[in-house]
Scaffold this motif. Structure first.
Motif, mmCIF file in Angstrom:
data_model
loop_
_atom_site.group_PDB
_atom_site.id
_atom_site.type_symbol
_atom_site.label_atom_id
_atom_site.label_comp_id
_atom_site.label_asym_id
_atom_site.label_seq_id
_atom_site.Cartn_x
_atom_site.Cartn_y
_atom_site.Cartn_z
ATOM 1 N N LEU A 182 1.353 -0.579 -0.114
ATOM 2 C CA LEU A 182 0.096 -0.306 0.089
ATOM 3 C C LEU A 182 1.006 1.097 0.096
ATOM 4 C CD1 LEU A 182 -3.534 -0.730 2.149
ATOM 5 C CD2 LEU A 182 -2.964 -0.865 -0.184
ATOM 6 N N THR A 183 1.937 1.319 0.249
ATOM 7 C CA THR A 183 3.143 1.782 0.511
ATOM 8 C C THR A 183 3.140 2.094 -1.181
ATOM 9 O OG1 THR A 183 4.188 1.533 1.861
ATOM 10 C CG2 THR A 183 5.783 3.187 0.581
ATOM 11 N N GLY A 184 2.658 1.916 -2.304
ATOM 12 C CA GLY A 184 2.856 1.974 -3.183
ATOM 13 C C GLY A 184 1.550 2.575 -4.297
ATOM 14 N N SER A 185 1.225 2.272 -3.580
ATOM 15 C CA SER A 185 -0.837 2.909 -4.318
ATOM 16 C C SER A 185 -0.544 4.512 -3.237
ATOM 17 C CB SER A 185 -1.419 2.218 -2.987
ATOM 18 O OG SER A 185 -1.289 2.233 -2.131
ATOM 19 N N ILE A 186 -0.168 4.484 -1.745
ATOM 20 C CA ILE A 186 -0.048 5.885 -1.852
ATOM 21 C C ILE A 186 0.964 7.146 -2.369
ATOM 22 C CG2 ILE A 186 0.776 7.211 0.193
ATOM 23 C CD1 ILE A 186 0.327 4.985 1.932
ATOM 24 N N LEU A 187 1.834 5.945 -2.340
ATOM 25 C CA LEU A 187 2.871 7.261 -3.603
ATOM 26 C C LEU A 187 2.345 7.462 -5.194
ATOM 27 C CD1 LEU A 187 6.525 5.205 -2.535
ATOM 28 C CD2 LEU A 187 5.724 7.893 -2.108
ATOM 29 N N GLY A 188 1.882 6.094 -5.409
ATOM 30 C CA GLY A 188 1.018 6.909 -6.422
ATOM 31 C C GLY A 188 0.122 7.466 -6.835
ATOM 32 N N ILE A 189 -0.767 7.172 -6.027
ATOM 33 C CA ILE A 189 -1.462 8.136 -6.383
ATOM 34 C C ILE A 189 -1.548 9.740 -5.472
ATOM 35 C CG2 ILE A 189 -3.952 9.389 -5.079
ATOM 36 C CD1 ILE A 189 -4.375 6.605 -3.538
ATOM 37 N N SER A 190 -0.654 10.079 -5.083
ATOM 38 C CA SER A 190 0.043 11.083 -5.343
ATOM 39 C C SER A 190 0.761 11.656 -6.163
ATOM 40 C CB SER A 190 1.367 11.650 -4.092
ATOM 41 O OG SER A 190 0.849 10.786 -3.125
ATOM 42 N N ARG A 191 1.630 10.613 -7.144
ATOM 43 C CA ARG A 191 1.857 11.099 -8.488
ATOM 44 C C ARG A 191 0.900 11.318 -9.405
ATOM 45 N NH1 ARG A 191 7.457 8.451 -11.637
ATOM 46 N NH2 ARG A 191 6.750 10.278 -13.319
ATOM 47 N N ALA A 192 -0.263 10.358 -9.072
ATOM 48 C CA ALA A 192 -1.166 10.022 -10.301
ATOM 49 C C ALA A 192 -2.093 12.005 -10.314
ATOM 50 C CB ALA A 192 -1.702 9.055 -10.538
ATOM 51 N N ALA A 193 -2.315 11.852 -8.980
ATOM 52 C CA ALA A 193 -3.361 13.656 -9.210
ATOM 53 C C ALA A 193 -2.883 14.246 -9.139
ATOM 54 C CB ALA A 193 -3.457 13.655 -7.596
ATOM 55 N N GLY A 194 -1.108 14.669 -8.772
ATOM 56 C CA GLY A 194 -0.365 15.626 -9.035
ATOM 57 C C GLY A 194 0.325 16.682 -11.315
ATOM 58 N N GLU A 195 0.134 15.103 -11.994
ATOM 59 C CA GLU A 195 0.620 15.286 -13.437
ATOM 60 C C GLU A 195 -0.115 15.597 -13.406
ATOM 61 O OE1 GLU A 195 3.007 14.223 -14.218
ATOM 62 O OE2 GLU A 195 3.796 12.913 -13.203
ATOM 63 N N THR A 196 0.399 16.324 -14.145
ATOM 64 C CA THR A 196 -0.423 17.438 -15.996
ATOM 65 C C THR A 196 0.433 17.561 -17.221
ATOM 66 O OG1 THR A 196 0.091 19.218 -14.854
ATOM 67 C CG2 THR A 196 -0.013 20.427 -16.927
ATOM 68 N N ALA A 197 1.418 16.990 -17.246
ATOM 69 C CA ALA A 197 1.710 16.841 -18.782
ATOM 70 C C ALA A 197 1.233 15.866 -19.453
ATOM 71 C CB ALA A 197 3.475 16.606 -18.645
ATOM 72 N N ALA A 198 1.229 14.540 -18.294
ATOM 73 C CA ALA A 198 0.488 13.023 -18.814
ATOM 74 C C ALA A 198 -0.496 13.037 -19.440
ATOM 75 C CB ALA A 198 0.255 12.155 -17.670
ATOM 76 N N ILE A 199 -1.434 13.676 -19.223
ATOM 77 C CA ILE A 199 -2.874 13.990 -18.911
ATOM 78 C C ILE A 199 -3.371 15.388 -20.127
ATOM 79 C CG2 ILE A 199 -3.227 13.243 -17.323
ATOM 80 C CD1 ILE A 199 -4.571 15.980 -15.508
ATOM 81 N N MET A 200 -2.901 16.409 -20.588
ATOM 82 C CA MET A 200 -2.633 17.469 -20.850
ATOM 83 C C MET A 200 -3.028 16.979 -22.433
ATOM 84 S SD MET A 200 0.605 19.661 -20.678
ATOM 85 C CE MET A 200 -0.262 20.928 -22.055
ATOM 86 N N PHE A 201 -2.548 15.862 -22.421
ATOM 87 C CA PHE A 201 -2.684 15.026 -24.536
ATOM 88 C C PHE A 201 -3.602 14.200 -24.523
ATOM 89 C CE2 PHE A 201 1.759 16.468 -24.084
ATOM 90 C CZ PHE A 201 2.273 17.402 -24.645
ATOM 91 N N THR A 202 -4.151 13.648 -23.011
ATOM 92 C CA THR A 202 -4.545 12.132 -23.542
ATOM 93 C C THR A 202 -6.104 12.480 -22.697
ATOM 94 O OG1 THR A 202 -3.830 12.083 -21.012
ATOM 95 C CG2 THR A 202 -2.422 10.917 -23.430
#
Length: 272
Positions: A182-202
């Motif tokens: 679950l530590t990996g999921s916590i880090l993953g949620i944090s990164r996914a929620a704050g990403e801009t470049a990865a979602i601005m194209f998709t």
């Protein structure tokens, strides 16, 4: 040496407090019920960010649904089944390299593969799959470390009682390693929620007044909304409080999702 470690931790905590204090000072005045419950209007100089909140939650939660099972399965294969050799080293090298790839590269990959080649278009599904690929290396790394932390005696005892290897992994190893995963999921949620470049194209669009009705609809998202207000808005200075308020809500949303995961992990550790 311990004083040096404490000093480094104190500096990081102090920097975090400064950032949060700066956002609260500049953005707290913009936060009210209208801001949280309505869509933007009047060229996004008024109204709220409710579609952005929903879009960010859908993208983050969807990315975890995609990446977590896939990452755990990969970690199980690498740690429990794969044999040391050239193929194993190549797989680990690829995972380590993916962890260091800039998010804009994942965004361009998602645009070329999911949006164009798979014909999913700019949609929630394209963004979820792209973010899932983005956080997958983090999930794999933490899941493998969690599996490695399970004592070998657990496996030996289970196998000695007649359980198969898969039964040992499924019923003994995974429950013991799951809180660490679950530590990996916590880090993953944090990164996914704050990403801009990865979602601005998709997945993210400049403006849409409606909530998504299916996985094939585009969404607004908090990080992209902040970017739009700060760089491409028609009245950037007028929307400055909205920018800080949106960033503050984004931090609160990430903190809330992380807190839920941390509480759940703590309960699993107390009552495995």
């Amino acid at each position: 040496m311990f004083s040096l470690f404490r000093g480094a931790a104190a500096i990081n905590a102090f920097a975090l407090l400064i950032i949060i204090g700066f956002l609260v000072y500049n953005g707290a005045g913009a936060i009210n019920w209208t801001f949280l419950s309505q869509a933007p209007r009047n060229s996004m100089t008024q109204g709220g960010i409710f579609p952005c909140i929903v879009g960010t939650f859908l993208l983050s939660f969807g990315a975890m649904l995609v990446a977590f099972p896939w990452g755990v399965a990969t970690a199980i294969y690498l740690h429990e089944y794969a044999r040391p050799g050239l193929a194993m080293r190549a797989i680990r090298l690829g995972i380590n390299n993916l962890a260091g790839v800039p998010s804009v590269v994942f965004g361009l990959f998602g645009l070329a593969f999911f949006v164009t080649w798979c014909k999913l278009g700019v949609s929630v599904l394209s963004g979820v799959l792209t973010l899932g690929a983005l956080i997958l290396p983090v999930i794999i790394g933490t899941a493998e470390e969690a599996l490695r932390s399970v004592p070998a005696t657990y496996r030996e005892a289970s196998l000695g009682l007649g359980a198969t290897k898969w039964q040992t992994i499924y019923r003994v190893v995974l429950p013991a390693a799951f809180p660490g995963m679950l530590t990996g999921s916590i880090l993953g949620i944090s990164r996914a929620a704050g990403e801009t470049a990865a979602i601005m194209f998709t997945a993210a669009v400049f403006f849409t007044p409606n909530l998504p009705s299916s996985l094939f609809d585009p969404v607004m998202a908090l990080p992209y909304h902040v970017y739009v207000l700060a760089t491409a808005g028609t009245e950037i200075e007028v929307t400055r409080p909205l920018q800080y308020g949106t960033a503050l809500i984004l931090i609160a949303l990430v903190f809330g999702m992380n807190l839920i995961a941390i509480i759940y992990r703590a309960r699993l550790q107390r009552h495995p």
